[in-house]
Enzyme design. Sequence first.
Site, short mmCIF file in Angstrom:
data_model
loop_
_atom_site.label_atom_id
_atom_site.label_comp_id
_atom_site.label_asym_id
_atom_site.label_seq_id
_atom_site.Cartn_x
_atom_site.Cartn_y
_atom_site.Cartn_z
N GLU A 115 0.83 -1.20 0.00
CA GLU A 115 0.00 0.00 0.00
C GLU A 115 0.87 1.25 0.00
OE1 GLU A 115 -4.12 -1.34 2.03
OE2 GLU A 115 -2.58 -0.80 3.46
N CYS A 118 3.37 8.83 0.55
CA CYS A 118 3.94 7.94 1.57
C CYS A 118 4.09 6.57 0.94
CB CYS A 118 3.00 7.90 2.78
SG CYS A 118 3.53 6.76 4.04
N CYS A 155 7.03 -6.32 7.32
CA CYS A 155 8.14 -5.70 8.05
C CYS A 155 8.63 -6.68 9.11
CB CYS A 155 7.68 -4.41 8.72
SG CYS A 155 9.00 -3.50 9.55
N CYS A 158 7.16 -4.00 15.71
CA CYS A 158 6.73 -3.06 16.74
C CYS A 158 5.32 -3.45 17.19
CB CYS A 158 6.76 -1.62 16.22
SG CYS A 158 8.43 -1.08 15.80
N CYS A 195 1.99 -1.70 15.69
CA CYS A 195 1.93 -1.43 14.25
C CYS A 195 1.36 -2.63 13.51
CB CYS A 195 3.34 -1.13 13.73
SG CYS A 195 3.41 -0.88 11.95
N GLY A 253 7.13 -1.35 5.98
CA GLY A 253 8.52 -1.78 5.94
C GLY A 253 9.48 -0.86 6.65
N GLU A 254 10.69 -1.37 6.85
CA GLU A 254 11.77 -0.61 7.47
C GLU A 254 12.78 -0.29 6.36
OE1 GLU A 254 12.84 0.97 10.22
OE2 GLU A 254 14.66 1.24 9.06
N SER A 304 12.27 7.26 7.23
CA SER A 304 11.96 7.03 8.64
C SER A 304 12.45 5.65 9.05
CB SER A 304 10.44 7.14 8.85
OG SER A 304 10.11 6.90 10.19
N SER A 358 12.09 6.76 14.68
CA SER A 358 10.94 6.37 15.50
C SER A 358 11.45 6.00 16.89
CB SER A 358 10.23 5.18 14.85
OG SER A 358 9.66 5.58 13.63
N LEU A 359 11.36 6.94 17.83
CA LEU A 359 11.96 6.72 19.15
C LEU A 359 11.01 6.03 20.11
CD1 LEU A 359 14.74 7.38 20.42
CD2 LEU A 359 13.65 9.35 21.49
N ASN A 406 -2.87 5.35 16.48
CA ASN A 406 -4.03 5.00 15.67
C ASN A 406 -4.41 3.59 16.09
OD1 ASN A 406 -4.18 7.40 14.03
ND2 ASN A 406 -2.26 6.71 13.13
N CYS A 449 -0.89 6.21 9.99
CA CYS A 449 0.36 5.56 10.39
C CYS A 449 0.07 4.25 11.09
CB CYS A 449 1.14 6.44 11.35
SG CYS A 449 1.61 7.98 10.65
N1 SAH Z 1 9.85 1.30 9.84
C1 SAH Z 1 9.96 2.74 9.76
C2 SAH Z 1 8.95 3.31 8.81
C3 SAH Z 1 7.52 3.29 9.29
S1 SAH Z 1 7.08 4.95 9.47
C4 SAH Z 1 9.88 3.33 11.15
O1 SAH Z 1 9.61 2.60 12.08
O2 SAH Z 1 10.15 4.51 11.31
C5 SAH Z 1 5.58 4.87 10.22
C6 SAH Z 1 5.52 5.56 11.56
O3 SAH Z 1 4.24 5.26 12.11
C7 SAH Z 1 6.55 5.02 12.54
O4 SAH Z 1 7.00 6.04 13.39
C8 SAH Z 1 5.73 4.02 13.30
O5 SAH Z 1 6.26 3.68 14.55
C9 SAH Z 1 4.41 4.74 13.39
N2 SAH Z 1 3.30 3.86 13.74
C10 SAH Z 1 3.23 2.53 13.58
N3 SAH Z 1 2.04 2.07 14.03
C11 SAH Z 1 1.36 3.14 14.48
C12 SAH Z 1 0.07 3.32 15.03
N4 SAH Z 1 -0.76 2.29 15.22
N5 SAH Z 1 -0.31 4.57 15.37
C13 SAH Z 1 0.51 5.62 15.15
N6 SAH Z 1 1.72 5.52 14.61
C14 SAH Z 1 2.15 4.30 14.28
#
Ligand code: SAH
Length: 347
Positions: free
Chosen positions: A79, A92, A99, A103, A106, A148-149, A180, A203-204, A279, A322
């Site tokens: 997507e 995006c 992935c 996390c 996600c 994906g990462e 990201s 993504s911290l 989300n 996200c």
């Molecule tokens: N793998 C990369 C790219 C994904 S970017 C990364 O982790 O940065 C997508 C962003 O959305 C990341 O910061 C991810 O942690 C965040 N994300 C993932 N699931 C989410 C959710 N359910 N609600 C809000 N943000 C989310």
Amino acid sequence: MEAAFREAGLPKLRAKQVFRWIYRKGVTDFELMSDLPIELRALLVQQFAISTPQLVHEARSTDGTRKFLFQLSDGKRIESVFIPDTPKQTFCISSQVGCAMDCDFCLTGKMGFVRNLTTAEITGQVRALAEATGLRDKPFNVVMMGMGEPLHNYDAVMASLRVMADGQGLAVPPRRVTLSTVGVVPAMERLAREPVMPNLAVSLHATTNATRDRIAPINRKYPLEQLLDTCRKFPLNRRRQIMFEYVLLDGVNDTPEDARRLASLLGDIKAKVNLLPLNAAPGIPYDRPADERVSAFGKILADRGIWVSVRKSRGRDIRAACGQLIVEGQKRSAGAKLAGLMEGASR
Ligand code: SAH
């Protein structure tokens, strides 16, 4: 392309012409490349294929966000999302099918890792979105924040940056691209040495190793100190900062104490913070904090001189926000629990 053309005994110049047709003019049918000799077009049809991700479904949000489901040449699906007026136009895009980072909040992570995208599949999403939105000749930003990462697919992602930047084609300069990462430290160190550099988002999501270990398991390999040290050393030219994404999970990482700790962790880094209130989705074991909690968290950072923004959840009604990108039927492990989750998450 030049190498492939050379191998086929064709002059270099022809590769440039074909590249321009595909990436600048959006033409993917050799027969329509009108400045190529007819015999050459026939030969290209025989020997080469231009595979563009095929649009299988599009969903439109009431807020103007559009989500595209693409099928790749092996039948796998990904997507991509178009987010208008942020104030820029933003694409995006995905870098992998699924992935591996897992996390805990996600949905893409719940799919597991299926495969890396090729450079052509990454840039193909940009071509397809430019076509669908009529923005091919207009400026737009690209964020590698889809499925994906990106740093887990390093070579293809970096090559896609070069293809996107090429002035003969899409001409999207790297300053319009944001990559990201969840913090794949060795790949970040490699990125730091690249001549051409996108904007960096990290993504911290947590301020202690205990919490980060739990919600972003990559932390067990590259803990916070190591990640932040890499960020501290990351070369940033004058006007650039690292954007730290911080997903807010109710009662998990969103306390005033977390906010204060975050401010001190980022103290000596050129940083801005983007807060992402979760989300929520079926199968995600966390809640979205109340708006007041989000603004209280942001205020603590702002009071300490940190530039902070709250990400609007665009396209939540179509699951384009996200962490909501997931494609059915491609999961790694076919447990009943996961199947139930995907059912809940499907359109
Ligand atoms: N793998 C990369 C790219 C994904 S970017 C990364 O982790 O940065 C997508 C962003 O959305 C990341 O910061 C991810 O942690 C965040 N994300 C993932 N699931 C989410 C959710 N359910 N609600 C809000 N943000 C989310």
